[in-house]
Design a protein around this motif. Structure first.
Motif, PDB file in Angstrom:
ATOM      1  N   GLU A  92       0.828  -1.208   0.000  1.00 56.31           N
ATOM      2  CA  GLU A  92       0.000   0.000   0.000  1.00 56.31           C
ATOM      3  C   GLU A  92       0.865   1.261   0.000  1.00 56.31           C
ATOM      4  OE1 GLU A  92      -2.973   1.935   3.209  1.00 56.31           O
ATOM      5  OE2 GLU A  92      -3.397  -0.151   2.660  1.00 56.31           O
ATOM      6  N   LYS A  93       1.863   1.283   0.866  1.00 60.00           N
ATOM      7  CA  LYS A  93       2.771   2.424   0.952  1.00 60.00           C
ATOM      8  C   LYS A  93       3.548   2.603  -0.355  1.00 60.00           C
ATOM      9  CE  LYS A  93       6.136   3.919   4.283  1.00 60.00           C
ATOM     10  NZ  LYS A  93       6.935   3.528   5.422  1.00 60.00           N
ATOM     11  N   PHE A  94       3.944   1.500  -0.968  1.00 61.76           N
ATOM     12  CA  PHE A  94       4.680   1.538  -2.234  1.00 61.76           C
ATOM     13  C   PHE A  94       3.876   2.269  -3.306  1.00 61.76           C
ATOM     14  CE2 PHE A  94       5.605  -0.665  -6.327  1.00 61.76           C
ATOM     15  CZ  PHE A  94       6.935  -0.275  -6.484  1.00 61.76           C
ATOM     16  N   PHE A  95       2.606   1.901  -3.435  1.00 62.82           N
ATOM     17  CA  PHE A  95       1.783   2.497  -4.482  1.00 62.82           C
ATOM     18  C   PHE A  95       1.294   3.903  -4.136  1.00 62.82           C
ATOM     19  CE2 PHE A  95       1.651  -1.862  -5.997  1.00 62.82           C
ATOM     20  CZ  PHE A  95       1.803  -1.658  -7.353  1.00 62.82           C
ATOM     21  N   GLU A  96       1.054   4.170  -2.860  1.00 65.94           N
ATOM     22  CA  GLU A  96       0.529   5.479  -2.469  1.00 65.94           C
ATOM     23  C   GLU A  96       1.601   6.550  -2.359  1.00 65.94           C
ATOM     24  OE1 GLU A  96      -1.827   5.101   1.067  1.00 65.94           O
ATOM     25  OE2 GLU A  96      -3.342   3.880   0.044  1.00 65.94           O
TER      26      GLU A  96
END
Length: 61
Positions: A17-21
């Motif tokens: 999630e952090k990677f994409f956001e």
């Protein structure tokens, strides 16, 4: 699944999630950003090496 496996899975999902956001919009070129916006996931051949590097930077083993 044991509680350790559940915890590990939750941590992995948080990293995705952090990677994409955050990581892709802030650190990646337009091509990777476009792939992510088009719905490609971390297993896409062009995104996977970047994701692997991200995991390593975040201490994922």
């Amino acid at each position: 699944m044991s509680w350790q496996e559940e915890k590990r899975q939750a941590e992995y999902e948080r990293l995705i999630e952090k990677f994409f956001e955050k990581y892709i919009p802030e650190c990646c070129d337009e091509r990777i950003n476009q792939l992510a916006e088009n719905g490609e996931d971390e297993r896409h051949p062009e995104i996977e090496p970047v994701f692997d590097e991200y995991l390593e930077e975040n201490g994922w083993h």
